[in-house]
Scaffold this motif. Structure first.
Motif, short mmCIF file in Angstrom:
data_model
loop_
_atom_site.label_atom_id
_atom_site.label_comp_id
_atom_site.label_asym_id
_atom_site.label_seq_id
_atom_site.Cartn_x
_atom_site.Cartn_y
_atom_site.Cartn_z
N ILE A 87 0.78 -1.04 0.07
CA ILE A 87 -0.21 0.22 0.05
C ILE A 87 1.00 1.37 -0.19
O ILE A 87 1.68 1.37 0.93
N PRO A 88 0.43 1.96 -1.02
CA PRO A 88 1.40 3.29 -0.80
C PRO A 88 0.98 4.31 0.26
O PRO A 88 -0.17 4.59 0.66
N HIS A 89 1.87 5.06 0.67
CA HIS A 89 1.96 6.14 1.58
C HIS A 89 1.08 5.80 2.90
O HIS A 89 0.11 6.53 3.39
N CYS A 103 -0.33 8.06 5.65
CA CYS A 103 0.43 9.19 5.51
C CYS A 103 -0.17 10.50 4.65
O CYS A 103 -0.44 10.06 3.52
N LEU A 104 -0.67 11.34 5.51
CA LEU A 104 -1.66 12.36 4.95
C LEU A 104 -1.04 13.63 4.35
O LEU A 104 -1.63 14.59 3.63
N TYR A 105 0.24 14.01 4.65
CA TYR A 105 0.64 15.26 4.39
C TYR A 105 2.34 15.02 4.62
O TYR A 105 2.74 14.12 5.11
N LEU A 106 3.07 16.05 3.95
CA LEU A 106 4.51 16.03 3.70
C LEU A 106 4.80 16.66 5.26
O LEU A 106 4.80 17.67 5.55
N TRP A 148 -1.36 4.95 -8.07
CA TRP A 148 -1.52 5.97 -6.88
C TRP A 148 -1.54 7.52 -7.52
O TRP A 148 -0.65 7.77 -7.96
N ASP A 149 -2.62 7.99 -7.74
CA ASP A 149 -3.12 9.28 -8.11
C ASP A 149 -2.93 10.39 -7.08
O ASP A 149 -3.45 11.48 -7.43
N GLY A 150 -2.65 10.01 -5.80
CA GLY A 150 -2.95 11.06 -4.78
C GLY A 150 -1.44 12.11 -4.52
O GLY A 150 -1.53 12.56 -3.59
N GLY A 151 -0.64 11.78 -5.60
CA GLY A 151 0.70 12.39 -5.05
C GLY A 151 1.39 12.16 -4.08
O GLY A 151 1.08 10.81 -3.26
N GLY A 152 2.31 12.81 -3.40
CA GLY A 152 3.03 12.52 -2.30
C GLY A 152 4.60 12.27 -2.77
O GLY A 152 5.10 12.39 -3.87
N VAL A 153 5.32 12.18 -1.68
CA VAL A 153 6.90 11.87 -1.76
C VAL A 153 6.99 10.36 -1.35
O VAL A 153 6.38 9.85 -0.53
N GLU A 154 7.96 9.85 -2.00
CA GLU A 154 8.45 8.43 -1.90
C GLU A 154 8.85 8.28 -0.38
O GLU A 154 9.45 9.02 0.21
N VAL A 157 12.54 8.46 1.30
CA VAL A 157 12.97 9.72 1.19
C VAL A 157 12.55 10.18 2.92
O VAL A 157 12.97 10.87 3.69
N ILE A 158 11.03 10.03 3.09
CA ILE A 158 10.89 10.45 4.40
C ILE A 158 11.34 9.73 5.67
O ILE A 158 12.03 10.36 6.63
N GLU A 159 11.40 8.37 5.53
CA GLU A 159 12.30 7.74 6.41
C GLU A 159 13.62 7.92 6.38
O GLU A 159 14.06 7.86 7.87
N GLU A 160 14.37 8.47 5.69
CA GLU A 160 15.72 8.88 5.96
C GLU A 160 15.63 10.11 6.67
O GLU A 160 16.80 10.47 7.34
N SER A 161 14.60 10.72 6.76
CA SER A 161 14.73 11.92 7.48
C SER A 161 14.32 11.93 9.16
O SER A 161 14.62 12.71 9.85
N GLY A 162 14.09 10.59 9.34
CA GLY A 162 14.08 10.28 10.71
C GLY A 162 12.63 10.36 11.41
O GLY A 162 12.39 10.35 12.51
N ARG A 163 11.65 10.46 10.27
CA ARG A 163 10.31 10.60 10.93
C ARG A 163 9.73 9.18 11.18
O ARG A 163 9.98 8.11 10.48
#
Length: 163
Positions: A87-89, A103-106, A148-154, A157-163
């Motif tokens: 499942i994406p996002h 995952c609803l927002y960046l 997935w047509d909902g956009g977003g960032v892979e 990349v987010i996991e590398e940021s520490g979230r």
């Protein structure tokens, strides 16, 4: 001596209190809303149906001061609906709420943006709740199309940021 610009922004758009979040959720969003954790956390639980033709989803949104809001779909089981597809996002759910964390927002991500798309100056009822409904609509489209047509960032990349 200058005034800190972030201080001035906080005066213009003050953080919304848990009590104010509670009242907005109670007034605008059918479901159960509670305050806990010595008035530091608000939690809404209810049903979202993204379109008239969609299934109904049991959803929990929890927000604690100084933390990002979380949104978990409790039922139906999104993994079962996805039939083994990734499942994406979504996030690995570490909320203590059984279900799939969306995952609803960046969030604030190093090298991409400096500010999260969600801010504590925003009402959950006007942001996180409609964003969850929109995510579920894109999820249903994804179930049928595989795209997935909902956009977003892979998420790597987010996991590398520490979230």
């Amino acid at each position: 001596m200058g005034t800190d610009p972030s201080f001035l922004r906080r005066l213009e758009l003050p953080e919304i209190s848990i009590g104010e979040q509670y009242l907005a959720l109670k007034q605008l969003c059918p479901g159960t809303t509670v305050i806990s954790d010595n008035d530091k956390t608000v939690q809404w639980e209810g049903t979202l149906q993204p379109t008239l033709f969609s299934r109904k989803y049991s959803v929990v949104i929890r927000y604690t001061l100084s933390h990002s809001p979380v949104c978990v779909v409790k039922d139906p089981d999104l993994s079962t609906l996805a039939q083994g597809r990734k499942i994406p996002h979504i996030y690995q759910n570490q909320t203590g709420i059984m279900g799939t964390q969306l995952c609803l927002y960046l969030p604030s991500v190093k090298k991409i943006n400096k500010v999260s798309e969600w801010q504590p100056t925003m009402f959950l009822a006007n942001t996180i709740l409609p964003w969850a409904a929109m995510w579920l609509m894109y999820f249903e489209f994804w179930l049928s199309s595989g795209e997935w047509d909902g956009g977003g960032v892979e998420h790597d990349v987010i996991e590398e940021s520490g979230r």
